[in-house]
Motif scaffolding. Structure first.
Motif, PDB file in Angstrom:
ATOM      1  N   GLY A  67       7.005   0.081  15.672  1.00  0.00           N
ATOM      2  CA  GLY A  67       7.679   1.363  15.497  1.00  0.00           C
ATOM      3  C   GLY A  67       6.799   2.364  14.769  1.00  0.00           C
ATOM      4  N   GLU A  68       5.493   2.056  14.631  1.00  0.00           N
ATOM      5  CA  GLU A  68       4.594   2.949  13.916  1.00  0.00           C
ATOM      6  C   GLU A  68       3.820   3.801  14.910  1.00  0.00           C
ATOM      7  N   SER A  69       3.616   5.055  14.512  1.00  0.00           N
ATOM      8  CA  SER A  69       2.914   5.969  15.398  1.00  0.00           C
ATOM      9  C   SER A  69       1.445   5.537  15.550  1.00  0.00           C
ATOM     10  N   PHE A 118      -5.902 -10.019  15.900  1.00  0.00           N
ATOM     11  CA  PHE A 118      -6.578  -8.967  15.127  1.00  0.00           C
ATOM     12  C   PHE A 118      -5.727  -7.731  14.861  1.00  0.00           C
ATOM     13  N   ASP A 119      -6.112  -7.057  13.793  1.00  0.00           N
ATOM     14  CA  ASP A 119      -5.628  -5.708  13.478  1.00  0.00           C
ATOM     15  C   ASP A 119      -6.805  -4.801  13.815  1.00  0.00           C
ATOM     16  N   PRO A 120      -6.749  -4.110  14.974  1.00  0.00           N
ATOM     17  CA  PRO A 120      -7.940  -3.382  15.436  1.00  0.00           C
ATOM     18  C   PRO A 120      -8.401  -2.309  14.458  1.00  0.00           C
ATOM     19  N   LEU A 121      -7.437  -1.588  13.906  1.00  0.00           N
ATOM     20  CA  LEU A 121      -7.795  -0.555  12.937  1.00  0.00           C
ATOM     21  C   LEU A 121      -6.783  -0.608  11.800  1.00  0.00           C
ATOM     22  N   ASP A 122      -7.256  -1.029  10.650  1.00  0.00           N
ATOM     23  CA  ASP A 122      -6.389  -1.152   9.483  1.00  0.00           C
ATOM     24  C   ASP A 122      -6.574   0.055   8.583  1.00  0.00           C
ATOM     25  N   GLY A 123      -5.438   0.595   8.122  1.00  0.00           N
ATOM     26  CA  GLY A 123      -5.494   1.760   7.240  1.00  0.00           C
ATOM     27  C   GLY A 123      -5.499   3.050   8.032  1.00  0.00           C
ATOM     28  N   SER A 124      -4.840   3.032   9.204  1.00  0.00           N
ATOM     29  CA  SER A 124      -5.004   4.183  10.101  1.00  0.00           C
ATOM     30  C   SER A 124      -4.479   5.493   9.515  1.00  0.00           C
ATOM     31  N   ALA A 216       4.441   3.779  -6.223  1.00  0.00           N
ATOM     32  CA  ALA A 216       5.557   4.679  -5.910  1.00  0.00           C
ATOM     33  C   ALA A 216       6.808   3.882  -5.553  1.00  0.00           C
ATOM     34  N   TYR A 217       6.615   2.654  -5.092  1.00  0.00           N
ATOM     35  CA  TYR A 217       7.767   1.843  -4.670  1.00  0.00           C
ATOM     36  C   TYR A 217       8.259   0.904  -5.761  1.00  0.00           C
ATOM     37  N   ARG A 218       7.741   1.022  -6.962  1.00  0.00           N
ATOM     38  CA  ARG A 218       7.939  -0.067  -7.920  1.00  0.00           C
ATOM     39  C   ARG A 218       9.381  -0.264  -8.366  1.00  0.00           C
ATOM     40  N   ARG A 245      -6.264   0.917  -8.930  1.00  0.00           N
ATOM     41  CA  ARG A 245      -6.962   1.495  -7.781  1.00  0.00           C
ATOM     42  C   ARG A 245      -6.110   1.191  -6.562  1.00  0.00           C
ATOM     43  N   TYR A 246      -5.798   2.205  -5.764  1.00  0.00           N
ATOM     44  CA  TYR A 246      -5.056   1.930  -4.530  1.00  0.00           C
ATOM     45  C   TYR A 246      -5.513   2.890  -3.447  1.00  0.00           C
ATOM     46  N   ILE A 247      -6.106   2.335  -2.403  1.00  0.00           N
ATOM     47  CA  ILE A 247      -6.651   3.172  -1.332  1.00  0.00           C
ATOM     48  C   ILE A 247      -5.642   3.343  -0.202  1.00  0.00           C
ATOM     49  N   GLY A 248      -4.892   2.266   0.091  1.00  0.00           N
ATOM     50  CA  GLY A 248      -3.921   2.336   1.177  1.00  0.00           C
ATOM     51  C   GLY A 248      -4.485   1.820   2.483  1.00  0.00           C
ATOM     52  N   SER A 249      -5.684   1.240   2.438  1.00  0.00           N
ATOM     53  CA  SER A 249      -6.228   0.442   3.553  1.00  0.00           C
ATOM     54  C   SER A 249      -6.412  -0.951   2.965  1.00  0.00           C
ATOM     55  N   VAL A 263      -6.405  -7.930  -8.734  1.00  0.00           N
ATOM     56  CA  VAL A 263      -5.289  -8.379  -7.891  1.00  0.00           C
ATOM     57  C   VAL A 263      -4.786  -7.235  -7.018  1.00  0.00           C
ATOM     58  N   PHE A 264      -4.437  -7.566  -5.782  1.00  0.00           N
ATOM     59  CA  PHE A 264      -3.818  -6.620  -4.847  1.00  0.00           C
ATOM     60  C   PHE A 264      -2.419  -7.139  -4.552  1.00  0.00           C
ATOM     61  N   LEU A 265      -1.439  -6.241  -4.562  1.00  0.00           N
ATOM     62  CA  LEU A 265      -0.061  -6.660  -4.269  1.00  0.00           C
ATOM     63  C   LEU A 265       0.593  -5.731  -3.258  1.00  0.00           C
ATOM     64  N   TYR A 266       1.276  -6.299  -2.291  1.00  0.00           N
ATOM     65  CA  TYR A 266       2.220  -5.526  -1.484  1.00  0.00           C
ATOM     66  C   TYR A 266       3.528  -6.304  -1.493  1.00  0.00           C
ATOM     67  N   PRO A 267       4.391  -5.996  -2.482  1.00  0.00           N
ATOM     68  CA  PRO A 267       5.649  -6.744  -2.659  1.00  0.00           C
ATOM     69  C   PRO A 267       6.701  -6.292  -1.650  1.00  0.00           C
ATOM     70  N   LYS A 276       5.433  -5.412   3.902  1.00  0.00           N
ATOM     71  CA  LYS A 276       5.026  -4.582   5.040  1.00  0.00           C
ATOM     72  C   LYS A 276       3.899  -5.225   5.839  1.00  0.00           C
ATOM     73  N   LEU A 277       3.054  -5.964   5.172  1.00  0.00           N
ATOM     74  CA  LEU A 277       1.839  -6.464   5.830  1.00  0.00           C
ATOM     75  C   LEU A 277       2.162  -7.601   6.785  1.00  0.00           C
ATOM     76  N   ARG A 278       1.345  -7.719   7.797  1.00  0.00           N
ATOM     77  CA  ARG A 278       1.585  -8.709   8.855  1.00  0.00           C
ATOM     78  C   ARG A 278       0.869 -10.018   8.518  1.00  0.00           C
TER      79      ARG A 278
HETATM   80  P1  AHG Z   1      -2.199  -0.390   9.584  1.00  0.00           P
HETATM   81  O1  AHG Z   1      -2.947   0.890   9.485  1.00  0.00           O
HETATM   82  O2  AHG Z   1      -2.981  -1.458  10.317  1.00  0.00           O
HETATM   83  O3  AHG Z   1      -0.799  -0.232  10.103  1.00  0.00           O
HETATM   84  O4  AHG Z   1      -2.081  -1.032   8.118  1.00  0.00           O
HETATM   85  C1  AHG Z   1      -1.683  -0.207   7.047  1.00  0.00           C
HETATM   86  C2  AHG Z   1      -1.298  -1.081   5.921  1.00  0.00           C
HETATM   87  C3  AHG Z   1      -2.439  -1.575   5.039  1.00  0.00           C
HETATM   88  O5  AHG Z   1      -3.716  -1.294   5.428  1.00  0.00           O
HETATM   89  C4  AHG Z   1      -2.173  -0.940   3.703  1.00  0.00           C
HETATM   90  O6  AHG Z   1      -2.434  -1.875   2.703  1.00  0.00           O
HETATM   91  C5  AHG Z   1      -0.726  -0.539   3.774  1.00  0.00           C
HETATM   92  O7  AHG Z   1      -0.425  -0.350   5.108  1.00  0.00           O
HETATM   93  C6  AHG Z   1      -0.435   0.719   3.014  1.00  0.00           C
HETATM   94  O8  AHG Z   1       0.941   0.944   3.037  1.00  0.00           O
HETATM   95  P2  AHG Z   1       1.645   2.047   2.089  1.00  0.00           P
HETATM   96  O9  AHG Z   1       1.236   3.368   2.642  1.00  0.00           O
HETATM   97  O10 AHG Z   1       3.104   1.749   2.217  1.00  0.00           O
HETATM   98  O11 AHG Z   1       1.140   1.820   0.683  1.00  0.00           O
END
Ligand code: AHG
Ligand code: MN
Ligand code: MN
Length: 348
Positions: A67-69, A118-124, A216-218, A245-249, A263-267, A276-278
């Motif tokens: 469901g993601e663009s 595979f995840d072809p492009l992560d952090g799109s 932001a989601y804490r 530090r949080y890049i979002g990729s 440590v990296f967390l996606y709770p 959210k992560l696969r």
């Molecule tokens: P993708 O671009 O493959 O859908 O993955 C995005 C993922 C991951 O790379 C990142 O850690 C996370 O989405 C970021 O999500 P938030 O914007 O909710 O923090």
């Protein structure tokens, strides 16, 4: 971690050396498979480097199975990987974030023994703003090459992975992979078009100085995560005051964690109750790399690599990092479950 004296060791040469050491009777199919990944990711990085010059940024006007663009680069990266891996006989199954079902490639019996997920492009979401993105891959051995469904065959626990890795399109293009004998890092030398060994047998520092989470989601995080973040902020873990530090990729956030520790967390969050992560193409390969480098990865309950998946696009919470931070997370979780840490002690 150590550097070699040799002037240049390409990824292909390194894979061959590893096979001579650990699998002297290997057929060469695995290195042929990996060369499909290096070719595809070189093509993807070339496109990423020209983003802004060509009509490649922005959405493709389609929505994927999650469901993601889809971004145009998501679509391009997916096609390139499907093509470069699909022409290799040893690959029998391909599964991608961008395709609903695993693709079963019709091969002669006994051929096509590997599955690549595979995840072809992560952090799109970072493409349009020139922030690092990556490609993540996981390689499995097919259990039964006679099965008619590719999907059934990729539903293996992460501990069954034959190899895993990622390519990070950052200030340089870096490939990090493991085939179960340590983690090795290569940098693309653009002048010769080859991935060249930068570090072999990478070890994650025992403790780092950064935690990485979308804060932001804490408010919606389960209590053990909120207590844990509070302990990190208050310097209660290893007497260290952490920075964030949080890049979002995921690839970029994990790469920093691998090299610098932490440590990296996606709770679980309000919108993603199961994270959210696969599992198959994000958490599993990252968890294998982390463990191979001396770190650990959990979904908050179970070791990531022990989870038996029930669908290709299954999501999972993910906590991954260095030994000290991961030990502290387990301890924090135990204390919350035992009622020793109460929600009333949480600051806003
Ligand atoms: P993708 O671009 O493959 O859908 O993955 C995005 C993922 C991951 O790379 C990142 O850690 C996370 O989405 C970021 O999500 P938030 O914007 O909710 O923090
Ligand atoms: Mn991703
Ligand atoms: Mn993606």
């Amino acid at each position: 971690m150590h550097r070699r004296e040799d002037p240049i060791v390409t990824v292909q040469q390194h894979i061959k050396e590893q096979q001579n050491l650990h699998a002297p009777h290997a057929t060469g199919e695995f290195s042929w498979l990996l060369s499909g990944i290096t070719l595809a990711t070189k093509m993807i990085q070339a496109k990423v480097r020209r983003a802004g010059l060509t009509d490649i940024v922005g959405t493709a006007g389609m929505v994927n199975v999650q469901g993601e663009s889809q971004q145009k680069l998501d679509v391009y990266a997916n096609l390139v990987l499907l093509h470069c891996l699909g022409v290799r006989d040893c690959v029998g199954i391909l599964a991608s974030e961008e395709n609903e079902d695993a693709v079963l490639l019709k091969r002669s019996p006994g051929i096509g023994k590997y599955a690549v997920v595979f995840d072809p492009l992560d952090g799109s979401s970072n493409i349009d703003v020139n922030v690092s993105v990556g490609t993540i891959f996981s390689i499995l051995r097919r259990k039964d090459p006679h099965l008619e469904s590719g999907t059934d065959e990729v539903l293996q626990a992460g501990s069954e992975q034959v190899a895993a890795g990622y390519v990070l399109y950052g200030s340089s293009t870096v490939m990090v992979y493991t085939s179960g004998n340590g983690v090795h890092m290569f940098t693309l030398d653009p002048s010769i078009g080859a991935f060249v060994l930068s570090e072999e047998h990478l070890n994650m520092p025992h403790q780092g100085q950064y935690y990485s989470v979308n804060e932001a989601y804490r408010d919606a995080f389960p209590d053990e995560y909120r207590h844990y973040l509070q302990m990190l902020r208050r310097g209660e873990i290893g007497n260290k005051r952490y920075a964030s530090r949080y890049i979002g990729s995921l690839v970029s956030d994990f790469h920093r964690t691998l090299l610098k520790g932490g440590v990296f967390l996606y709770p679980p969050t309000a919108s993603h109750h199961h994270g959210k992560l696969r599992l198959l193409y994000e958490a599993n390969p990252i968890a294998m790399l982390a463990e191979q480098a001396g770190g650990a990865a959990t979904n908050g309950e179970t070791r990531i690599l022990d989870i038996v998946p029930n669908s290709v696009h299954q999501r999972t919470p993910l906590v991954v990092g260095s030994r000290v931070e991961m030990g502290a997370f387990e301890e924090c979780r135990r204390r919350v479950r035992a009622g020793e840490l109460l929600a009333s002690s949480l600051a806003d």
